[in-house]
Design a protein around this motif. Structure first.
Motif, PDB file in Angstrom:
ATOM      1  N   VAL A 183       0.869  -1.179   0.000  1.00  0.00           N
ATOM      2  CA  VAL A 183       0.000   0.000   0.000  1.00  0.00           C
ATOM      3  C   VAL A 183       0.904   1.227   0.000  1.00  0.00           C
ATOM      4  O   VAL A 183       1.710   1.411   0.909  1.00  0.00           O
ATOM      5  N   ASP A 184       0.756   2.065  -1.002  1.00  0.00           N
ATOM      6  CA  ASP A 184       1.678   3.189  -1.195  1.00  0.00           C
ATOM      7  C   ASP A 184       1.078   4.552  -0.925  1.00  0.00           C
ATOM      8  O   ASP A 184       1.810   5.514  -0.688  1.00  0.00           O
ATOM      9  N   THR A 185      -0.242   4.684  -1.007  1.00  0.00           N
ATOM     10  CA  THR A 185      -0.865   6.009  -0.946  1.00  0.00           C
ATOM     11  C   THR A 185      -2.168   5.969  -0.155  1.00  0.00           C
ATOM     12  O   THR A 185      -2.800   4.918   0.003  1.00  0.00           O
ATOM     13  N   GLY A 186      -2.584   7.148   0.299  1.00  0.00           N
ATOM     14  CA  GLY A 186      -3.874   7.273   0.937  1.00  0.00           C
ATOM     15  C   GLY A 186      -5.009   6.979  -0.010  1.00  0.00           C
ATOM     16  O   GLY A 186      -6.054   6.445   0.391  1.00  0.00           O
ATOM     17  N   GLN A 187      -4.823   7.297  -1.281  1.00  0.00           N
ATOM     18  CA  GLN A 187      -5.851   7.033  -2.283  1.00  0.00           C
ATOM     19  C   GLN A 187      -6.113   5.530  -2.402  1.00  0.00           C
ATOM     20  O   GLN A 187      -7.263   5.098  -2.573  1.00  0.00           O
ATOM     21  N   GLN A 188      -5.080   4.727  -2.308  1.00  0.00           N
ATOM     22  CA  GLN A 188      -5.262   3.283  -2.355  1.00  0.00           C
ATOM     23  C   GLN A 188      -6.036   2.793  -1.134  1.00  0.00           C
ATOM     24  O   GLN A 188      -6.887   1.903  -1.251  1.00  0.00           O
ATOM     25  N   VAL A 189      -5.752   3.362   0.021  1.00  0.00           N
ATOM     26  CA  VAL A 189      -6.503   3.007   1.227  1.00  0.00           C
ATOM     27  C   VAL A 189      -7.981   3.325   1.036  1.00  0.00           C
ATOM     28  O   VAL A 189      -8.864   2.509   1.337  1.00  0.00           O
ATOM     29  N   GLU A 190      -8.264   4.501   0.531  1.00  0.00           N
ATOM     30  CA  GLU A 190      -9.656   4.901   0.300  1.00  0.00           C
ATOM     31  C   GLU A 190     -10.349   3.958  -0.681  1.00  0.00           C
ATOM     32  O   GLU A 190     -11.513   3.580  -0.488  1.00  0.00           O
ATOM     33  N   ALA A 191      -9.641   3.553  -1.721  1.00  0.00           N
ATOM     34  CA  ALA A 191     -10.215   2.646  -2.712  1.00  0.00           C
ATOM     35  C   ALA A 191     -10.485   1.269  -2.110  1.00  0.00           C
ATOM     36  O   ALA A 191     -11.514   0.633  -2.393  1.00  0.00           O
ATOM     37  N   LEU A 192      -9.575   0.799  -1.268  1.00  0.00           N
ATOM     38  CA  LEU A 192      -9.758  -0.495  -0.622  1.00  0.00           C
ATOM     39  C   LEU A 192     -10.960  -0.475   0.327  1.00  0.00           C
ATOM     40  O   LEU A 192     -11.758  -1.413   0.368  1.00  0.00           O
ATOM     41  N   VAL A 193     -11.089   0.599   1.075  1.00  0.00           N
ATOM     42  CA  VAL A 193     -12.224   0.732   1.999  1.00  0.00           C
ATOM     43  C   VAL A 193     -13.531   0.795   1.211  1.00  0.00           C
ATOM     44  O   VAL A 193     -14.534   0.166   1.590  1.00  0.00           O
ATOM     45  N   ALA A 194     -13.529   1.535   0.115  1.00  0.00           N
ATOM     46  CA  ALA A 194     -14.723   1.610  -0.724  1.00  0.00           C
ATOM     47  C   ALA A 194     -15.092   0.233  -1.276  1.00  0.00           C
ATOM     48  O   ALA A 194     -16.275  -0.130  -1.350  1.00  0.00           O
ATOM     49  N   SER A 195     -14.102  -0.548  -1.634  1.00  0.00           N
ATOM     50  CA  SER A 195     -14.366  -1.897  -2.143  1.00  0.00           C
ATOM     51  C   SER A 195     -14.944  -2.792  -1.051  1.00  0.00           C
ATOM     52  O   SER A 195     -15.878  -3.564  -1.300  1.00  0.00           O
ATOM     53  N   LEU A 196     -14.411  -2.693   0.158  1.00  0.00           N
ATOM     54  CA  LEU A 196     -14.955  -3.481   1.268  1.00  0.00           C
ATOM     55  C   LEU A 196     -16.404  -3.104   1.538  1.00  0.00           C
ATOM     56  O   LEU A 196     -17.251  -3.978   1.785  1.00  0.00           O
ATOM     57  N   ASP A 197     -16.703  -1.821   1.486  1.00  0.00           N
ATOM     58  CA  ASP A 197     -18.082  -1.371   1.681  1.00  0.00           C
ATOM     59  C   ASP A 197     -18.987  -1.921   0.573  1.00  0.00           C
ATOM     60  O   ASP A 197     -20.092  -2.408   0.833  1.00  0.00           O
TER      61      ASP A 197
ATOM     62  N   VAL B 164      -2.065   6.794   6.855  1.00  0.00           N
ATOM     63  CA  VAL B 164      -2.727   6.505   8.132  1.00  0.00           C
ATOM     64  C   VAL B 164      -3.953   7.383   8.357  1.00  0.00           C
ATOM     65  O   VAL B 164      -4.836   7.040   9.152  1.00  0.00           O
ATOM     66  N   SER B 165      -4.024   8.511   7.650  1.00  0.00           N
ATOM     67  CA  SER B 165      -5.146   9.434   7.838  1.00  0.00           C
ATOM     68  C   SER B 165      -6.298   9.167   6.876  1.00  0.00           C
ATOM     69  O   SER B 165      -7.338   9.826   6.959  1.00  0.00           O
ATOM     70  N   ALA B 166      -6.148   8.200   5.981  1.00  0.00           N
ATOM     71  CA  ALA B 166      -7.115   8.014   4.897  1.00  0.00           C
ATOM     72  C   ALA B 166      -8.435   7.402   5.345  1.00  0.00           C
ATOM     73  O   ALA B 166      -9.474   7.656   4.742  1.00  0.00           O
ATOM     74  N   SER B 167      -8.428   6.574   6.403  1.00  0.00           N
ATOM     75  CA  SER B 167      -9.670   5.918   6.825  1.00  0.00           C
ATOM     76  C   SER B 167      -9.554   5.377   8.234  1.00  0.00           C
ATOM     77  O   SER B 167      -8.501   4.863   8.644  1.00  0.00           O
TER      78      SER B 167
END
Length: 294
Positions: free
Chosen positions: A99-113, A140-143
Motif C-alpha cells: 500500500v503506497d498512498t492514501g488514495q489506495q486506502v480509500e479505494a480499498l475501503v470503498a471496495s470493502l463497503d 494513516v489518515s485516509a480511513s
C-alpha cells in the motif's frame, strides 16, 4: 491517540496452501494468525488456497486469536476475488501488501463497503516501499477502517538496494517513520519478519530493537519465533510492578486531593499514569487470551 488495546505481540504467517500448517495454527499461542495468500502461494495454487483459507477462517477454530488474511496486492490477477472472499469469510482483517498512498486506502475501503464487509472487518496495510514511508501520514489518515500497519522490511531492503545487517541501520529511519505515523493516527504497528529461523540470538536482538522503537509486535515466519516475540513485546514483571505502583500512587493522591505525585523519588505526570494504565490493561488482555490459547 492510542491504538485499540489488543495483544499483537506475535503475528504468525500461515501458508494458505499448507493444510498441515493451518491445522497446527490452531494450537499455537500467537496473538495473531495471518493466513497468507500472497508470497507463500504460487500462481497455480491461488484459487484452491483461497478456498482452503476461507473455510479455515469460517470454522472459528482459531479463536480467540485475531485472524487476518493477507491477500494478493492491488493490480494482481487475484486481488479482487481475494478481497471479495475475505469480506465475507469472518476474518477480523484483510492485510493488503504494498500500500503506497492514501488514495489506495480509500479505494480499498470503498471496495470493502461495496462488497458488504461488516464494519468489524479491519483493513491492515503493508508498508514496504520507499514511497509508502514518505507518504505515511497520508496513508494513516485516509480511513478509520485502517487499523494496523505492517512493515515489510524484506521488500524495503530490496528496493533500497541495501543489505540485511545486524541492527538494521539501512532501514531504521523508515521503521521510525512507521511508528511515528501509527501513533499520530492511533493505529497499531507491527515490525517486519526475521528471516533466519535458526538464529535465535539474532531474532531476540531484532525483536528487542523493535520493542524499544515502539512497535506493538512482530510478524513471524516460524512457530519457534512465537514464544520469544510474546516475551519481548509483552510487559515484563518489572514494568508491571512499576505500573501498578504508579497507578496506586495516583489513586492515593487523588483521594487525598494532592496534585504532586512521586514514586521512588521520581515525579509522576499524567503521561506516566496513562502509560501505566495502558500497560496494566494490556497485561489483562494478554492473560485473557492465554487462558484460552495456553
Amino acid at each position: 491517540m492510542a491504538p485499540t488495546l489488543r495483544p499483537r505481540r506475535s503475528a504468525l504467517y500461515l501458508p494458505g496452501n499448507n493444510a498441515r500448517a493451518l491445522e497446527k495454527g490452531k494450537t499455537l499461542p500467537a496473538d495473531v494468525l495471518i493466513f497468507d495468500l500472497e508470497d507463500a502461494v504460487g500462481p497455480d495454487a491461488k484459487t484452491t488456497s483461497r478456498q482452503q483459507v476461507c473455510e479455515a477462517v469460517s470454522s472459528d477454530a482459531y479463536r480467540p486469536r485475531e485472524v487476518v488474511v493477507r491477500i494478493n496486492g492491488l493490480g494482481t490477477d487475484w486481488h479482487e476475488e481475494d478481497l471479495a472472499a475475505v469480506a465475507e469469510c469472518g476474518a477480523d482483517a484483510v492485510l493488503v501488501p504494498k500500500v503506497d498512498t492514501g488514495q489506495q486506502v480509500e479505494a480499498l475501503v470503498a471496495s470493502l463497503d461495496r462488497l458488504g464487509a461488516p464494519k468489524s472487518v479491519q483493513l491492515w496495510a503493508m508498508i514496504e516501499t520507499p514511497r509508502a514511508f514518505l507518504r505515511i501520514e497520508e496513508i494513516v489518515s485516509a480511513s478509520d477502517r485502517l487499523a494496523v500497519l505492517v512493515v515489510g522490511t524484506n521488500d524495503l531492503v530490496n528496493e533500497l538496494h541495501a543489505l540485511h545487517v545486524p541492527g538494521r541501520a539501512p532501514v531504521v529511519p523508515a521503521l521510525a517513520l512507521a511508528v511515528l505515523g501509527a501513533r499520530v493516527a492511533g493505529k497499531a504497528v507491527l515490525d517486519g519478519v526475521f528471516n533466519d529461523i535458526t538464529d535465535e540470538a539474532g531474532f531476540a536482538a531484532e525483536a528487542r530493537q523493535g520493542r524499544e522503537m515502539g512497535f506493538d509486535g512482530k510478524t513471524l515466519i516460524h512457530p519457534s519465533q512465537v514464544a520469544p516475540a510474546n516475551e519481548v513485546f509483552g510487559p515484563s514483571e518489572k514494568e508491571l510492578a512499576d505500573a501498578a505502583k504508579i497507578v496506586r500512587a495516583y489513586e492515593q493522591a487523588q483521594a487525598a486531593g494532592r496534585s504532586v505525585i512521586t514514586v521512588d523519588g521520581r515525579m509522576i505526570e499524567s503521561l506516566h499514569v496513562r502509560d501505566a494504565q495502558r500497560i496494566l490493561a494490556l497485561a489483562e488482555r494478554i492473560s485473557e487470551l492465554q487462558a484460552h490459547t495456553g
